[in-house]
Design a protein around this motif. Structure first.
Motif, PDB file in Angstrom:
ATOM      1  N   TYR A   1      13.184  36.410 114.234  1.00  0.00           N
ATOM      2  CA  TYR A   1      14.521  36.956 114.459  1.00  0.00           C
ATOM      3  C   TYR A   1      15.351  36.975 113.177  1.00  0.00           C
ATOM      4  CZ  TYR A   1      19.393  37.185 115.866  1.00  0.00           C
ATOM      5  OH  TYR A   1      20.710  37.532 115.958  1.00  0.00           O
ATOM      6  N   ARG A   2      15.387  35.857 112.455  1.00  0.00           N
ATOM      7  CA  ARG A   2      16.224  35.787 111.257  1.00  0.00           C
ATOM      8  C   ARG A   2      15.771  36.787 110.191  1.00  0.00           C
ATOM      9  NH1 ARG A   2      17.471  29.340 110.123  1.00  0.00           N
ATOM     10  NH2 ARG A   2      18.678  28.968 112.045  1.00  0.00           N
ATOM     11  N   GLN A   3      14.462  36.918 110.048  1.00  0.00           N
ATOM     12  CA  GLN A   3      13.933  37.864 109.070  1.00  0.00           C
ATOM     13  C   GLN A   3      14.281  39.303 109.463  1.00  0.00           C
ATOM     14  OE1 GLN A   3       9.605  38.117 108.795  1.00  0.00           O
ATOM     15  NE2 GLN A   3       9.720  38.294 106.571  1.00  0.00           N
ATOM     16  N   ALA A   4      14.151  39.623 110.743  1.00  0.00           N
ATOM     17  CA  ALA A   4      14.467  40.964 111.221  1.00  0.00           C
ATOM     18  C   ALA A   4      15.967  41.254 111.102  1.00  0.00           C
ATOM     19  CB  ALA A   4      14.009  41.127 112.666  1.00  0.00           C
TER      20      ALA A   4
ATOM     21  N   TYR B   1      20.443  44.003 108.153  1.00  0.00           N
ATOM     22  CA  TYR B   1      21.606  43.916 107.264  1.00  0.00           C
ATOM     23  C   TYR B   1      21.336  44.641 105.937  1.00  0.00           C
ATOM     24  CZ  TYR B   1      23.897  40.452 110.280  1.00  0.00           C
ATOM     25  OH  TYR B   1      24.521  39.810 111.319  1.00  0.00           O
ATOM     26  N   LEU B   2      20.125  44.465 105.402  1.00  0.00           N
ATOM     27  CA  LEU B   2      19.773  45.124 104.136  1.00  0.00           C
ATOM     28  C   LEU B   2      19.744  46.641 104.296  1.00  0.00           C
ATOM     29  CD1 LEU B   2      16.989  43.170 102.180  1.00  0.00           C
ATOM     30  CD2 LEU B   2      19.036  44.227 101.239  1.00  0.00           C
ATOM     31  N   ILE B   3      19.235  47.101 105.432  1.00  0.00           N
ATOM     32  CA  ILE B   3      19.206  48.542 105.687  1.00  0.00           C
ATOM     33  C   ILE B   3      20.624  49.105 105.738  1.00  0.00           C
ATOM     34  CG2 ILE B   3      18.628  50.297 107.412  1.00  0.00           C
ATOM     35  CD1 ILE B   3      16.173  48.580 108.122  1.00  0.00           C
ATOM     36  N   ILE B   4      21.518  48.410 106.429  1.00  0.00           N
ATOM     37  CA  ILE B   4      22.915  48.852 106.516  1.00  0.00           C
ATOM     38  C   ILE B   4      23.554  48.887 105.127  1.00  0.00           C
ATOM     39  CG2 ILE B   4      25.215  48.237 107.381  1.00  0.00           C
ATOM     40  CD1 ILE B   4      23.798  47.117 109.883  1.00  0.00           C
ATOM     41  N   TRP B   5      23.329  47.829 104.351  1.00  0.00           N
ATOM     42  CA  TRP B   5      23.882  47.763 102.992  1.00  0.00           C
ATOM     43  C   TRP B   5      23.314  48.887 102.122  1.00  0.00           C
ATOM     44  CZ3 TRP B   5      27.774  46.644 100.312  1.00  0.00           C
ATOM     45  CH2 TRP B   5      27.724  46.380  98.941  1.00  0.00           C
ATOM     46  N   GLY B   6      22.015  49.148 102.260  1.00  0.00           N
ATOM     47  CA  GLY B   6      21.399  50.223 101.492  1.00  0.00           C
ATOM     48  C   GLY B   6      21.926  51.584 101.890  1.00  0.00           C
ATOM     49  N   LEU B   7      22.143  51.798 103.186  1.00  0.00           N
ATOM     50  CA  LEU B   7      22.693  53.075 103.652  1.00  0.00           C
ATOM     51  C   LEU B   7      24.123  53.277 103.154  1.00  0.00           C
ATOM     52  CD1 LEU B   7      21.357  53.159 107.323  1.00  0.00           C
ATOM     53  CD2 LEU B   7      20.729  54.711 105.469  1.00  0.00           C
TER      54      LEU B   7
ATOM     55  N   ARG C   1      10.954  43.898 106.136  1.00  0.00           N
ATOM     56  CA  ARG C   1      11.230  42.634 106.830  1.00  0.00           C
ATOM     57  C   ARG C   1      11.195  42.796 108.345  1.00  0.00           C
ATOM     58  NH1 ARG C   1      15.884  40.038 102.774  1.00  0.00           N
ATOM     59  NH2 ARG C   1      14.426  39.835 101.014  1.00  0.00           N
ATOM     60  N   LEU C   2      11.513  43.983 108.832  1.00  0.00           N
ATOM     61  CA  LEU C   2      11.383  44.217 110.276  1.00  0.00           C
ATOM     62  C   LEU C   2       9.923  44.073 110.713  1.00  0.00           C
ATOM     63  CD1 LEU C   2      13.709  47.324 110.814  1.00  0.00           C
ATOM     64  CD2 LEU C   2      14.221  44.929 111.266  1.00  0.00           C
ATOM     65  N   PHE C   3       9.007  44.358 109.795  1.00  0.00           N
ATOM     66  CA  PHE C   3       7.581  44.251 110.096  1.00  0.00           C
ATOM     67  C   PHE C   3       6.995  42.914 109.655  1.00  0.00           C
ATOM     68  CE2 PHE C   3       8.392  48.742 110.235  1.00  0.00           C
ATOM     69  CZ  PHE C   3       7.554  49.214 111.232  1.00  0.00           C
ATOM     70  N   GLY C   4       7.844  42.021 109.160  1.00  0.00           N
ATOM     71  CA  GLY C   4       7.375  40.702 108.754  1.00  0.00           C
ATOM     72  C   GLY C   4       6.849  40.620 107.342  1.00  0.00           C
ATOM     73  N   PHE C   5       7.145  41.630 106.508  1.00  0.00           N
ATOM     74  CA  PHE C   5       6.681  41.623 105.119  1.00  0.00           C
ATOM     75  C   PHE C   5       7.848  41.341 104.181  1.00  0.00           C
ATOM     76  CE2 PHE C   5       3.465  44.119 107.247  1.00  0.00           C
ATOM     77  CZ  PHE C   5       2.284  43.739 106.624  1.00  0.00           C
ATOM     78  N   ASP C   6       7.536  40.667 103.095  1.00  0.00           N
ATOM     79  CA  ASP C   6       8.543  40.323 102.100  1.00  0.00           C
ATOM     80  C   ASP C   6       8.232  41.061 100.805  1.00  0.00           C
ATOM     81  OD1 ASP C   6      10.723  38.878 100.888  1.00  0.00           O
ATOM     82  OD2 ASP C   6       9.210  37.654  99.884  1.00  0.00           O
TER      83      ASP C   6
END
Length: 434
Positions: free
Chosen positions: A146-149, A154-160, A216-221
């Motif tokens: 959950y925290r990673q997703a 949040y990163l997607i929103i910031w990037g958009l 990160r939604l897919f569990g990758f860093d």
């Protein structure tokens, strides 16, 4: 979907590097290991050179003959640049080089290796991942965290926000000013350079944030690609914070093997120019990028020769609300140098570069245009918002990271995107062309 035929190119590159990795590992002699490494290097750079630079070299060849009075007719090759080739070529090269250096055991899982090469979030414009970091992540079972997703969203929103609100709005003004530079006065041309500086930052770092967040939604860093570069106090710090995946790639696989900064003055100067010229050439087949790289090398050299290129490796203004006067001065000067260099990156040709700069440094208002010339200031408050949010988050990966009011910030950014987003004039990501 863009052109299915180019799938064979990335598939061929994948098969070659997967196979060469196994052969390098099996080879007992250093000569054989080096032989298989060079097969990988020549095939990858050969494809990159053909698709990206064939017309550039042919045109430069013709221009050279024309300069000496020889009339040479030239018809350009009809070559389409495959999507993402500059990025996945460097990604696969890092794999075979690391296997050769025995930093990595080659994988025998072809599916995992193929996924590493063609991982969709960062395939088109990075970050350029290392096999030592990303490849092992394909071996483990995916588990939703959950925290990673949440952090990914949040990163997607910031990037958009950076892309749609900052970059695309700046692009409208920057494009108009650069294309019609001879119609504008010096203050507007200065503003055009500033707008492009924030356009390319919002565009490219926005893409990286979206790619990292999606992963990160897919569990990758994925590795961080930008670290608030416009807060840099000198040009060396800027290059430690801008396009980190490419800068570190050139450092580890080109600069250090050339000798880095360990040799005498001549070797230091040579290696610095090589690294920046190659970096410029990587960005595109145009002399403008080479001049841009050379200019950054000139910026960097005095710091390196005086041993001051590692002066600023800490967080600026740590535990302070505002920077000191000296820090503010250094940030301003570094940004001005960077924005000036971006003119060479943005212009269509070297001639366009110098004509733009000539107009910029005339320091004259064009009296006949004062009545109709409109200075586009309305985007400046949005740029100011970006700067404020980044400044007060400079010790974190992004402004919503580990924030007590992250949810409120996210809602606010979504509203800003909906209200101020440039949906009618959406621009393609700049780094798609590379």
């Amino acid at each position: 979907m863009w052109d299915w035929r180019f799938l064979f190119l990335i598939l061929f590159s994948t098969v070659v590097d997967y196979t060469m990795g196994l052969y390098i590992d099996k080879s007992k002699s250093k000569q054989n290991r080096k032989f298989f490494l060079w097969i990988s290097i020549l095939i990858n750079l050969g494809f990159l050179g053909y698709f990206k630079y064939s017309n550039f070299f042919l045109e430069s060849f013709v221009d050279a003959f024309t300069f000496f009075g020889q009339d040479v007719r030239f018809r350009g090759l009809e070559i389409v640049l495959p999507v993402g080739i500059s990025f996945y070529t460097f990604q696969t090269l890092s794999y075979t080089i690391d296997v050769y250096r025995k930093k990595l055991t080659p994988t025998r899982d072809f599916i995992a290796f193929s996924a590493f090469v063609s991982f969709f979030p960062q395939l088109v414009a990075g970050p350029i991942e290392r096999a030592t970091h990303l490849l092992p992540q394909f071996y483990s079972k995916r588990k939703f965290k959950y925290r990673q997703a949440r952090d990914g969203l949040y990163l997607i929103i910031w990037g958009l926000f950076k892309k749609i609100v900052i970059a695309d709005n700046c692009a409208q003004y920057a494009n108009d000013i650069f294309e019609n530079y001879d119609d504008y006065s010096s203050p507007t041309l200065i503003l055009g350079a500033v707008y492009f500086a924030f356009q390319i930052y919002g565009d490219f770092s926005g893409y990286s944030d979206i790619a990292i967040g999606t992963s990160r939604l897919f569990g990758f860093d994925l590795m961080r690609n930008f670290a608030y570069p416009y807060f840099s106090r000198d040009i060396a710090e800027f290059w430690r914070r801008w396009h980190i995946s490419l800068s570190t790639w050139f450092r580890d696989y080109l600069y250090i093997p050339l000798g880095g900064s360990r040799g005498g003055t001549w070797m230091k100067v040579r290696n610095t120019f090589i690294i920046f010229l190659v970096s410029g050439f990587w960005h595109g087949a145009n002399w403008t990028f080479i001049v841009w790289g050379a200019l950054n090398a000139i910026y960097f050299l005095p710091l390196m020769l005086r041993g001051k290129n590692r002066n600023h490796i800490d967080i600026i203004g740590e535990n302070k609300v505002f920077p000191s006067i000296k820090e503010f001065y250094n940030i301003t000067v570094t940004f001005m140098m960077t924005a000036f260099a971006w003119i060479f990156f943005r212009a269509n040709s070297v001639t366009h570069d110098f004509l733009y700069i000539e107009e910029l440094f005339t320091f004259k208002f064009k009296v006949d245009r004062l009545v109709i010339e409109r200075f586009p200031f309305e985007i400046l408050p949005l740029i100011g918002l970006l700067i404020c949010m980044e400044w007060f988050s400079r010790n974190r990966e992004h402004p919503l990271k580990n924030s007590n009011i992250a949810y409120i910030k996210a809602v606010f950014l979504v509203l800003m995107i909906l209200i101020f987003g440039s949906f009618s004039e959406m621009q393609e990501f700049i780094y798609f062309q590379f």
